[in-house]
Scaffold this motif. Structure first.
Motif, mmCIF file in Angstrom:
data_model
loop_
_atom_site.group_PDB
_atom_site.id
_atom_site.type_symbol
_atom_site.label_atom_id
_atom_site.label_comp_id
_atom_site.label_asym_id
_atom_site.label_seq_id
_atom_site.Cartn_x
_atom_site.Cartn_y
_atom_site.Cartn_z
ATOM 1 N N ASP A 183 -72.550 28.232 48.386
ATOM 2 C CA ASP A 183 -72.903 29.242 48.826
ATOM 3 C C ASP A 183 -71.601 29.907 48.843
ATOM 4 O OD1 ASP A 183 -71.084 28.333 50.731
ATOM 5 O OD2 ASP A 183 -73.393 28.040 52.016
ATOM 6 N N ARG A 184 -71.734 31.219 48.812
ATOM 7 C CA ARG A 184 -70.784 31.855 49.364
ATOM 8 C C ARG A 184 -69.047 31.603 49.678
ATOM 9 N NH1 ARG A 184 -74.240 35.950 49.204
ATOM 10 N NH2 ARG A 184 -74.883 35.790 51.566
ATOM 11 N N ALA A 185 -69.272 31.090 51.703
ATOM 12 C CA ALA A 185 -68.323 29.971 51.848
ATOM 13 C C ALA A 185 -68.157 28.924 51.539
ATOM 14 C CB ALA A 185 -69.325 29.941 53.255
ATOM 15 N N GLY A 186 -67.826 28.394 50.008
ATOM 16 C CA GLY A 186 -68.221 27.839 49.347
ATOM 17 C C GLY A 186 -68.639 26.159 49.758
ATOM 18 N N ARG A 187 -69.723 26.445 50.586
ATOM 19 C CA ARG A 187 -70.323 24.683 50.987
ATOM 20 C C ARG A 187 -71.879 24.541 49.861
ATOM 21 N NH1 ARG A 187 -72.232 27.892 56.514
ATOM 22 N NH2 ARG A 187 -72.726 29.136 55.090
ATOM 23 N N ARG A 188 -71.228 22.763 49.744
ATOM 24 C CA ARG A 188 -71.937 22.699 48.815
ATOM 25 C C ARG A 188 -73.446 22.128 49.773
ATOM 26 N NH1 ARG A 188 -72.619 22.895 43.683
ATOM 27 N NH2 ARG A 188 -73.966 20.530 42.870
ATOM 28 N N TRP A 189 -74.892 22.608 48.646
ATOM 29 C CA TRP A 189 -76.119 22.828 49.039
ATOM 30 C C TRP A 189 -76.557 21.573 48.172
ATOM 31 C CZ3 TRP A 189 -77.813 24.622 53.898
ATOM 32 C CH2 TRP A 189 -77.375 25.399 54.602
ATOM 33 N N ARG A 190 -77.794 20.949 48.416
ATOM 34 C CA ARG A 190 -78.984 21.003 47.735
ATOM 35 C C ARG A 190 -79.846 21.655 47.612
ATOM 36 N NH1 ARG A 190 -79.337 14.998 47.177
ATOM 37 N NH2 ARG A 190 -81.523 15.970 45.715
ATOM 38 N N LEU A 191 -80.878 21.651 46.009
ATOM 39 C CA LEU A 191 -81.447 22.412 46.081
ATOM 40 C C LEU A 191 -82.755 23.201 47.112
ATOM 41 C CD1 LEU A 191 -83.077 24.614 43.875
ATOM 42 C CD2 LEU A 191 -84.434 22.660 43.274
ATOM 43 N N HIS A 192 -83.427 21.835 47.429
ATOM 44 C CA HIS A 192 -84.182 22.175 48.715
ATOM 45 C C HIS A 192 -83.634 22.464 49.741
ATOM 46 C CE1 HIS A 192 -83.463 17.852 49.017
ATOM 47 N NE2 HIS A 192 -84.527 18.463 50.413
ATOM 48 N N THR A 193 -82.904 21.807 50.013
ATOM 49 C CA THR A 193 -82.237 22.053 51.762
ATOM 50 C C THR A 193 -81.735 24.040 51.657
ATOM 51 O OG1 THR A 193 -80.052 21.524 50.880
ATOM 52 C CG2 THR A 193 -81.548 20.237 51.815
ATOM 53 N N TYR A 194 -81.363 24.164 50.780
ATOM 54 C CA TYR A 194 -80.784 25.691 50.757
ATOM 55 C C TYR A 194 -81.832 26.429 50.853
ATOM 56 C CZ TYR A 194 -78.768 29.963 49.157
ATOM 57 O OH TYR A 194 -77.958 31.215 49.566
ATOM 58 N N VAL A 195 -82.647 26.127 50.037
ATOM 59 C CA VAL A 195 -83.682 27.087 50.214
ATOM 60 C C VAL A 195 -84.463 27.089 51.554
ATOM 61 C CG1 VAL A 195 -86.324 27.176 49.590
ATOM 62 C CG2 VAL A 195 -84.520 25.956 47.327
ATOM 63 N N GLU A 196 -84.609 26.185 52.032
ATOM 64 C CA GLU A 196 -85.742 26.059 53.840
ATOM 65 C C GLU A 196 -84.652 26.632 53.993
ATOM 66 O OE1 GLU A 196 -87.592 22.499 56.349
ATOM 67 O OE2 GLU A 196 -86.310 21.649 54.848
ATOM 68 N N MET A 197 -82.895 26.720 54.094
ATOM 69 C CA MET A 197 -82.355 26.986 55.089
ATOM 70 C C MET A 197 -82.460 28.895 54.957
ATOM 71 S SD MET A 197 -79.321 29.193 55.128
ATOM 72 C CE MET A 197 -78.790 28.593 53.709
ATOM 73 N N ALA A 198 -82.659 29.234 53.799
ATOM 74 C CA ALA A 198 -82.749 30.346 53.249
ATOM 75 C C ALA A 198 -83.667 31.210 53.900
ATOM 76 C CB ALA A 198 -82.862 30.780 52.170
ATOM 77 N N THR A 199 -85.401 30.346 53.431
ATOM 78 C CA THR A 199 -86.808 30.257 53.767
ATOM 79 C C THR A 199 -86.737 30.861 55.580
ATOM 80 O OG1 THR A 199 -87.151 30.027 51.835
ATOM 81 C CG2 THR A 199 -88.857 30.273 52.742
ATOM 82 N N ARG A 200 -86.459 29.893 55.763
ATOM 83 C CA ARG A 200 -86.345 29.809 57.444
ATOM 84 C C ARG A 200 -85.980 30.957 58.155
ATOM 85 N NH1 ARG A 200 -85.456 29.101 62.191
ATOM 86 N NH2 ARG A 200 -86.838 27.832 63.728
ATOM 87 N N ALA A 201 -85.153 31.496 57.388
ATOM 88 C CA ALA A 201 -84.293 32.337 58.258
ATOM 89 C C ALA A 201 -84.534 33.528 57.772
ATOM 90 C CB ALA A 201 -82.748 32.591 57.492
ATOM 91 N N ALA A 202 -85.586 34.097 56.180
ATOM 92 C CA ALA A 202 -86.154 35.495 56.485
ATOM 93 C C ALA A 202 -87.494 34.847 57.162
ATOM 94 C CB ALA A 202 -86.101 35.491 54.705
#
Length: 399
Positions: A183-202
């Motif tokens: 991500d923009r902060a340089g943190r490494r995410w697994r594909l599904h965990t990033y999607v879950e985080m972004a979708t949950r926030a939305a």
């Protein structure tokens, strides 16, 4: 009632599940090709000859995922908005004075503004996921080539057999995840965990938007933030405090909800200011409810963080990651020994999870411990999840 955060979780998990399925399908596509001919002396050359076939298989998975994921993100955000409206109507029905009519469905310009806001929120989330989709094919190709090269290097360095060397090299890569995202902060995410985080926030933002629109239509200007155990430092200044949807903040005298004169209310910020200050951050479980002057009571005494509770939940997330990690290694095993070792570790982590949730009174979310089955589900996953969670359809939204 405030926004149902468990329902928000369910909608986000439905979208994330599609990406978990795709990750597992990609993992299987690589594993199946690496596992062929491990006893042949020309294994490396033959596996490299399969790069083109793997690329085509992975491209088909990635294309399906991009199309299906985009559709389901839009469905999840729209369902979140409808859920927020529905929750607001249910709350107003229980708190407004007898005989007070509920607000009619917004029409014309107001309805179009709401639709535009939901569309913009979905577009922004989909925009966040485009780099994720673009990274899939290059990363799968790279992981496959590295596994082949790594197996050859391990064999040269003294591994007993090519099969053991390939197992070690591929397990190391699969354990890190063959598809990730920075991500923009340089943190490494697994594909599904990033999607879950972004979708949950939305979805949560959409649900709050629907709640606020319905409150505004009913003339409710003040809301309070609910109390959640283990709140973080960003939410602490607003928990069980009064916010304004519009208008003045600070100490003010407003009309009693039931007409019994005036009452003093301390409004700490507007909702927009609180959100800018950290409320509703990704992963936040707070929501709002209507604050009725002179009627609503803020029961909480003292606003302190709960570092022990936060640490217990973080540990639960870590155990979930470990279970997914070893389940992926079981799925990616090239040898019976590799699969057996993974199963042993799964059993150990499963027991630790059972002990941890029992000790801290946590709710176990088994879907977060699983990897996908390897087949991208058909369209309509979010719609089915929404129906099970009690989210009204666009045709039967209550007003």
């Amino acid at each position: 009632m405030p926004v149902d955060v468990d329902r928000v979780d369910a909608l986000a998990a439905a979208v994330a599940g599609i990406y978990r399925q795709a990750e597992t399908a990609l993992l299987a596509a690589v594993t199946d090709r690496l596992a062929v001919g491990l006893d042949r002396t020309d294994w490396q050359a033959r596996r490299l000859a399969q790069v083109g076939a793997l690329h085509r298989a992975a491209a088909a998975i990635a294309d399906t995922l991009a199309d299906r994921g985009t559709t389901e993100v839009r469905a999840a955000v729209a369902a979140g908005y409808r859920a927020g409206q529905h929750d607001a109507v249910r709350e107003l029905a229980g708190t407004l004075s007898p005989g007070t009519p509920l607000p009619a469905r917004a029409g014309g310009a107001a309805e179009q503004r709401a639709a535009n806001a939901v569309q913009a929120l979905a577009d922004a989330t989909i925009g966040e996921l485009r780099p994720v989709h673009a990274a899939i094919l290059p990363q799968v190709d790279t992981a496959y080539r590295r596994a082949i090269a790594g197996a050859a290097a391990r064999k040269t360095a003294g591994a007993a057999t090519l099969r053991e060397a390939a197992q070690g090299a591929w397990a190391e890569l699969a354990g890190r995840g063959i598809v990730g995202f920075d991500d923009r902060a340089g943190r490494r995410w697994r594909l599904h965990t990033y999607v879950e985080m972004a979708t949950r926030a939305a979805v949560n933002r959409a649900a709050v938007h629907g709640l606020v629109d319905q409150f505004t239509a009913a003339g409710v200007r003040l809301v309070s933030v609910d109390d959640k155990a283990g709140e973080c430092w960003r939410c602490r200044p607003y928990e069980m405090r009064v916010l304004a949807l519009w208008g003045a903040t600070g100490r003010q005298h407003v009309a009693h909800h039931r007409g019994a004169g005036m009452v003093a209310v301390d409004v700490v910020a507007t909702l927009d200011e609180a959100a800018a200050g950290g409320l509703f951050h990704p992963g936040c479980r707070h929501t709002i409810r209507a604050y009725l002057p002179g009627v609503s009571i803020l029961l909480r005494a003292g606003r302190t963080a709960d570092p022990a509770g936060e640490a217990a939940r973080e540990r639960q997330r870590a155990i979930e990651r470990a279970l997914r990690h070893w389940r992926e290694l079981e799925a990616a095993a090239l040898t019976p020994e590799g699969a057996r070792r993974a199963r042993d570790r799964i059993a150990a982590w499963d027991a630790e999870m059972a002990d941890h949730v029992a000790a801290h009174g946590l709710r176990r979310k088994r879907y977060r411990e699983q990897i996908g089955a390897g087949v991208i589900p058909p369209a309509g996953v979010v719609a089915r999840t929404a129906r099970r969670a009690g989210v009204p359809t666009p045709q039967d939204v209550e007003h």
